[in-house]
Write a protein that holds these residues in place. Structure first.
Motif, PDB file in Angstrom:
ATOM      1  N   CYS A   1      23.808  78.745  39.383  1.00  0.00           N
ATOM      2  CA  CYS A   1      23.420  79.557  38.218  1.00  0.00           C
ATOM      3  C   CYS A   1      24.376  79.377  37.066  1.00  0.00           C
ATOM      4  O   CYS A   1      23.975  79.232  35.921  1.00  0.00           O
ATOM      5  CB  CYS A   1      23.445  81.043  38.590  1.00  0.00           C
ATOM      6  SG  CYS A   1      21.980  81.588  39.388  1.00  0.00           S
ATOM      7  N   CYS A   2      25.657  79.421  37.386  1.00  0.00           N
ATOM      8  CA  CYS A   2      26.643  79.386  36.307  1.00  0.00           C
ATOM      9  C   CYS A   2      26.762  78.007  35.693  1.00  0.00           C
ATOM     10  O   CYS A   2      27.166  77.887  34.544  1.00  0.00           O
ATOM     11  CB  CYS A   2      28.022  79.786  36.829  1.00  0.00           C
ATOM     12  SG  CYS A   2      28.137  81.517  37.172  1.00  0.00           S
TER      13      CYS A   2
ATOM     14  N   ASP B   1      22.779  85.111  31.182  1.00  0.00           N
ATOM     15  CA  ASP B   1      22.321  85.652  32.457  1.00  0.00           C
ATOM     16  C   ASP B   1      23.368  85.551  33.537  1.00  0.00           C
ATOM     17  O   ASP B   1      23.314  86.277  34.518  1.00  0.00           O
ATOM     18  CB  ASP B   1      21.076  84.892  32.939  1.00  0.00           C
ATOM     19  CG  ASP B   1      19.974  84.959  31.915  1.00  0.00           C
ATOM     20  OD1 ASP B   1      19.179  84.007  31.851  1.00  0.00           O
ATOM     21  OD2 ASP B   1      19.924  85.964  31.200  1.00  0.00           O
ATOM     22  N   SER B   2      24.261  84.607  33.396  1.00  0.00           N
ATOM     23  CA  SER B   2      25.188  84.395  34.495  1.00  0.00           C
ATOM     24  C   SER B   2      26.631  84.732  34.138  1.00  0.00           C
ATOM     25  O   SER B   2      27.537  84.379  34.873  1.00  0.00           O
ATOM     26  CB  SER B   2      25.105  82.948  34.990  1.00  0.00           C
ATOM     27  OG  SER B   2      25.134  82.074  33.899  1.00  0.00           O
TER      28      SER B   2
ATOM     29  N   ILE C   1      24.644  76.030  34.624  1.00  0.00           N
ATOM     30  CA  ILE C   1      23.579  75.596  33.711  1.00  0.00           C
ATOM     31  C   ILE C   1      24.114  75.278  32.341  1.00  0.00           C
ATOM     32  O   ILE C   1      23.801  74.267  31.753  1.00  0.00           O
ATOM     33  CB  ILE C   1      22.491  76.676  33.621  1.00  0.00           C
ATOM     34  CG1 ILE C   1      21.849  76.855  34.982  1.00  0.00           C
ATOM     35  CG2 ILE C   1      21.443  76.274  32.616  1.00  0.00           C
ATOM     36  CD1 ILE C   1      20.784  77.891  35.006  1.00  0.00           C
TER      37      ILE C   1
ATOM     38  N   TYR D   1      24.592  79.475  45.351  1.00  0.00           N
ATOM     39  CA  TYR D   1      23.677  80.072  44.363  1.00  0.00           C
ATOM     40  C   TYR D   1      24.424  80.393  43.081  1.00  0.00           C
ATOM     41  O   TYR D   1      23.993  80.051  41.975  1.00  0.00           O
ATOM     42  CB  TYR D   1      23.070  81.343  44.952  1.00  0.00           C
ATOM     43  CG  TYR D   1      22.322  82.171  43.943  1.00  0.00           C
ATOM     44  CD1 TYR D   1      22.899  83.308  43.380  1.00  0.00           C
ATOM     45  CD2 TYR D   1      21.067  81.812  43.523  1.00  0.00           C
ATOM     46  CE1 TYR D   1      22.242  84.063  42.450  1.00  0.00           C
ATOM     47  CE2 TYR D   1      20.387  82.562  42.589  1.00  0.00           C
ATOM     48  CZ  TYR D   1      20.978  83.688  42.059  1.00  0.00           C
ATOM     49  OH  TYR D   1      20.325  84.435  41.124  1.00  0.00           O
TER      50      TYR D   1
END
Lengths: 250, 164
Positions: B48-49, B72-73, B51, B44
């Motif tokens: 996320c990172c 966000d990450s 992106i 996960y």
């Protein structure tokens, strides 16, 4: 010595060299601490300020039996020579004794195996009131995945009881590359369940307070320590003093 | 536009082996960081990172690295950086660690920080200078550090001779 060079270059302003005494082995005597000036004839200057880096000596007592604590109560001259005293309790009873009555500055929390006991609120709150700090190590977490899990679970269970107060994060680095910079250690604090403000404090103000606690212990009664507050404009990572612990090389 | 906010993380690579600096290149570093994220935060976290993750800038002489990720990450990224233990390139592993220096919202803030940081580093090197020639080199570099309009990187001006 290499470890310390890296410490300084990464921005720490105080380092404590740890000497561990494990009572399970026989014939443990508290020897005089190695004086830092013998190891380092000239200490470099903290980045961003004009003060020299402090190198402190620290003693860790691994206790698995109440009789081991007698050493602390005795007025052995050698114990007083150490700047910081830490105790590593192995059982719940000893944890309780350490938090409530023992004259130490730090209580080490096991990070390498599952805790054999659960934390309870009364001794933890008493320790916080007495100005004792709980210490978490981060180097085992960096090295090994299983240790990482134990570190995080033990840390989070401690956080639930103490709400993140009075935590100190230190390395137990035996090699220079096991160290991490202060900003990174504060980020590790976030992983351990600390709120952000407490995570930064765990690397800076809490360490300083533990140091001062050690100083008050050395003098007969309490002391008032006045310090010029660093200007808030400067970045925290470079000016707020941080405390790191490293094992001396044999 | 605000939805695409990014964070730029400035770090330096600290190692004992001087050859480690030579293998500072974007692929090796990107792999090491992604591997650390996967180890700490799992699939996960890595997803996320990834992106908007790239290595924006590298300086092999000073060991400075600028990473970019989404706002966000960035916490996932920053909390995994301490877990990078080595860089691998050409089938060789060099032990090292990353020291986070600054997190900024734009490249420019990181650049300003880097200039200031490099200046203090040069000052420290100046204090440890052993001969007059090195002293003059460093003094010259110090005096010429500035943020010019062409976005010149001050990291290039640092002398990396035997004073390290």
């Amino acid at each position: 010595q290499n470890i310390l060079t890296v410490c300084f270059s990464v921005g720490y302003s105080a380092v404590a060299l740890n000497h561990v005494i494990d009572f399970k082995e026989k014939k443990q005597e508290i020897i005089k601490p190695v004086s830092p000036s013998e190891l380092f004839p000239s200490l470099p200057i903290v980045q961003g300020t004009s003060k020299r880096i402090k190198v402190l000596t620290r003693l860790t007592l691994v206790v698995s039996d109440p009789s081991h604590c007698n050493l602390l109560r005795s007025t052995s001259a050698n114990i007083r020579l150490y700047d910081i005293i830490a105790v590593f309790p192995k059982t719940e009873k000893l944890f309780h004794i350490a938090c409530t009555t023992l004259d130490v500055d730090l209580v080490c929390i096991n990070v390498t195996e599952k805790l054999p006991f659960y934390f309870r609120r009364p001794p933890v709150n008493m320790a916080i009131d007495r100005g004792i700090y709980f210490e978490l190590l981060y180097t085992p977490a960096i090295k090994d995945s299983t240790m990482r899990r134990y570190t995080i679970s033990n840390a989070i269970s401690l956080m639930q009881i103490c709400k993140g107060k009075n935590i100190v994060i230190s390395s137990a680095a035996e090699r220079p590359l096991e160290l991490r910079g202060p900003y990174d250690v504060a980020n590790l604090g976030l992983l351990f369940g600390l709120p952000e403000g407490e995570a930064k404090a765990a690397v800076s103000t809490n360490c300083r307070a533990a140091m001062l606690h050690g100083e008050t212990r050395k003098s007969a009664c309490g002391i008032v320590y006045t310090v010029k507050k660093p200007r808030r404009v400067e970045e925290e990572e470079t000016t707020v003093p941080a405390c790191k612990k490293a094992k001396t090389q044999a | 536009h605000a939805a695409l906010s990014r964070r730029y993380v400035l770090c330096e690579v600290v190692s004992e082996d001087p050859r480690c600096r030579q293998c500072i290149e974007d692929r090796a570093l990107g792999l090491a960081v992604r591997d650390a994220i996967a180890r700490v935060h799992g699939d996960y976290g890595l997803a996320c990172c990834s992106i908007s993750f790239t290595v924006k800038y590298l300086n092999a002489y000073t060991g400075t690295v600028l990473l970019r990720c989404r706002k966000d990450s960035y916490r996932l990224l920053c909390s995994s950086l301490p877990f990078v233990r080595y860089l691998e390139s050409r089938a060789q592993r060099y032990p090292c660690f990353l020291n986070t220096l600054h997190v900024g919202g734009t490249i420019r803030t990181c650049q300003k920080f880097l200039i200031q940081y490099n200046t203090t580093q040069l000052l420290r090197l100046l204090q440890n200078c052993t001969n007059e020639e090195e002293r003059q080199c460093i003094q010259k570099s110090l005096l010429s550090c500035s943020l010019t309009e062409e976005q010149s990187q001050s990291g290039d001006e640092e002398e990396d001779d035997g004073t390290e």
